[in-house]
Write a protein that holds these residues in place. Sequence first.
Motif, PDB file in Angstrom:
ATOM      1  N   ALA A 284      24.898  52.101  28.876  1.00 18.24           N
ATOM      2  CA  ALA A 284      26.265  52.960  28.324  1.00 18.24           C
ATOM      3  C   ALA A 284      26.037  53.841  27.000  1.00 18.24           C
ATOM      4  CB  ALA A 284      27.134  52.026  28.200  1.00 18.24           C
ATOM      5  N   GLN A 285      25.427  53.144  26.259  1.00 21.60           N
ATOM      6  CA  GLN A 285      24.991  53.799  25.012  1.00 21.60           C
ATOM      7  C   GLN A 285      23.991  54.829  25.267  1.00 21.60           C
ATOM      8  OE1 GLN A 285      25.686  50.560  25.175  1.00 21.60           O
ATOM      9  NE2 GLN A 285      25.630  49.426  23.180  1.00 21.60           N
TER      10      GLN A 285
ATOM     11  N   PHE B  59      31.511  49.729  25.789  1.00 18.30           N
ATOM     12  CA  PHE B  59      30.249  49.238  25.179  1.00 18.30           C
ATOM     13  C   PHE B  59      30.268  47.898  24.834  1.00 18.30           C
ATOM     14  CE2 PHE B  59      30.496  53.769  22.955  1.00 18.30           C
ATOM     15  CZ  PHE B  59      29.730  54.244  23.934  1.00 18.30           C
TER      16      PHE B  59
ATOM     17  N   GLY C 108      33.337  48.507  36.400  1.00 19.27           N
ATOM     18  CA  GLY C 108      33.764  49.764  36.913  1.00 19.27           C
ATOM     19  C   GLY C 108      34.388  49.725  38.031  1.00 19.27           C
TER      20      GLY C 108
ATOM     21  N   SER D 245      22.262  49.423  20.417  1.00 14.90           N
ATOM     22  CA  SER D 245      22.133  48.608  21.806  1.00 14.90           C
ATOM     23  C   SER D 245      21.317  47.471  21.306  1.00 14.90           C
ATOM     24  CB  SER D 245      21.488  49.253  22.791  1.00 14.90           C
ATOM     25  OG  SER D 245      22.283  50.449  23.255  1.00 14.90           O
TER      26      SER D 245
ATOM     27  N   ASN E 233      34.763  55.498  26.812  1.00 10.16           N
ATOM     28  CA  ASN E 233      33.399  54.446  26.525  1.00 10.16           C
ATOM     29  C   ASN E 233      33.680  53.138  26.620  1.00 10.16           C
ATOM     30  OD1 ASN E 233      31.292  56.715  26.737  1.00 10.16           O
ATOM     31  ND2 ASN E 233      31.990  57.396  24.575  1.00 10.16           N
TER      32      ASN E 233
ATOM     33  N   ALA F 116      26.010  57.923  26.628  1.00  8.02           N
ATOM     34  CA  ALA F 116      26.698  58.262  25.655  1.00  8.02           C
ATOM     35  C   ALA F 116      26.072  59.456  24.801  1.00  8.02           C
ATOM     36  CB  ALA F 116      27.667  57.364  25.013  1.00  8.02           C
TER      37      ALA F 116
ATOM     38  N   GLY G 287      29.255  53.833  36.977  1.00 11.39           N
ATOM     39  CA  GLY G 287      28.895  52.599  37.005  1.00 11.39           C
ATOM     40  C   GLY G 287      29.481  51.502  37.907  1.00 11.39           C
TER      41      GLY G 287
ATOM     42  N   ASN H 163      32.983  55.709  31.066  1.00 10.17           N
ATOM     43  CA  ASN H 163      31.443  55.294  31.179  1.00 10.17           C
ATOM     44  C   ASN H 163      31.490  53.920  30.890  1.00 10.17           C
ATOM     45  OD1 ASN H 163      29.144  54.988  30.442  1.00 10.17           O
ATOM     46  ND2 ASN H 163      29.193  55.686  28.335  1.00 10.17           N
ATOM     47  N   SER H 164      31.246  53.289  32.226  1.00 11.66           N
ATOM     48  CA  SER H 164      31.173  51.781  32.556  1.00 11.66           C
ATOM     49  C   SER H 164      29.669  51.549  33.083  1.00 11.66           C
ATOM     50  CB  SER H 164      32.012  51.319  33.540  1.00 11.66           C
ATOM     51  OG  SER H 164      32.336  50.067  33.537  1.00 11.66           O
ATOM     52  N   ALA H 165      28.659  52.208  32.104  1.00 10.53           N
ATOM     53  CA  ALA H 165      27.206  52.173  32.809  1.00 10.53           C
ATOM     54  C   ALA H 165      26.554  50.850  32.143  1.00 10.53           C
ATOM     55  CB  ALA H 165      26.702  53.424  32.327  1.00 10.53           C
TER      56      ALA H 165
END
Length: 460
Positions: A289-290, A438, A87, A307, A436, A293, A82, A283-285
């Motif tokens: 992100a969820q 979130f 990110g 989410s 992660n 994951a 991300g 994980n900085s999506a």
Amino acid sequence: MGEGENPITKAHQYLCCLIVTTTFASGQEDSKKKKMLASLGRRWTRLSTRNPKPTWKLVNGRGVSSGAKSIAKERVDAVVIGAGVVGLAVARELSLRGREVLILDAASSFGTVTSSRNSEVIHAGIYYPPNSLKAKFCVRGRELLYRYCSEHGISHRKIGKLVVATGSSEIPKLDLLMHLGTQNGVSGLRMLEGFEAMRMEPGLRCVKALLSPESGIVDTHSFMLSLVGQAENSHATFSYNTVVLSGRVEEGKMHLFVAGTGSFESRCEGVAELELIPNLVVNSAGLGAQALAKRFHGLSHRFVPSSHYARGCYFTLSGAKSPPFDKLVYPIPEEGGLGVHVTVDLNGLVKFGPDVEWIECTDDTSSFLNKFDYGVNPQRAEKFYPEIRKYYPGLKDGSLEPGYSGIRPKLSGPKQPPADFVIQGEETHGVPGLVNLFGIESPGLTSSLAIAEHIANKFL
């Protein structure tokens, strides 16, 4: 891999080739694509193929084996998934501390999602419960952000903010914000009577206001561009148009399976074409992100929060010769957001918003590839006018024009209390080398450098 070769560079070279191959048209070019992919597969497959690993497909969101076809496999130091503002800040911080960092993003450039669809406000830290991550990272992040902007020539202005009570029933909520901000260590907060605030801002109407002199605005794109430059100068590598399809834990490490975005979109499924084996994965999506994951096999789903998505629309002010306010003006916060407020950007554009509209995300692909609807319905302005006129009675009919919208990656839904940031490492979920992030919504921009500092201090 030859002696002295940089695994990050090698993996990036492969990813660049992979992305190029996904741009071929159908028909005659399809055979070229297949030949090139086959060639790349032979070139990048490890020499030891006695027990080849399968290609991994995503079917209904889960990784399943599609046979014994081996794929390229590379060891890398750190992968940040991300390239939003958080990110980018993490990638910069890790690379400045000597780590070899690879940043992956499904979009064609950095900061194309939530990071470019917000109010561009530097928050002081008055809204959040004391000792929460939002409170600590906002206050620390604000200090770091102002310092960074000054040192690197990033356009910003500390213009201050007025949080206003437009009726006597809102005054206790204003007092609570004053109390929270003071506990969080925000300096300069001052409660104003209505006439004092209206003397500062003649177009304002309120009965009381909280002055936050530490609040400001920033050129978010220039800030992100600077983070990219600093990361690259410290030998970080960016790979855009690259989707992380899934991951699995093997021998104490998270293995990531990636493919080109174009391939993922065209097939409505993902066939991994490269396997990365990092020492550290962040994980900085953001919005995805969820969903990502949940595709990490070996990570229990009980550690992945639910989410929720709240779209917020902005309208711009037209027909005004000059901005109606010099400071940011915010109403009392509402459920899901900070209320329809007024901001002035560095170019003098006046924006009102965002509102809160809870939306559903029907599938993982939408969050993976940002397939959300960002359209602004002009009719939503009908709800903006009465909300804005509570504190700005001089707003003229027909002066609001559709601007843009953004989506908040929230961890709490309608009628639920606000949730804090969630930053999980091995001590929480038990997966070595996985971090992660979130629910990094507002104040994520303000907090970005502090979040990066925290991750580097704790997980390196």
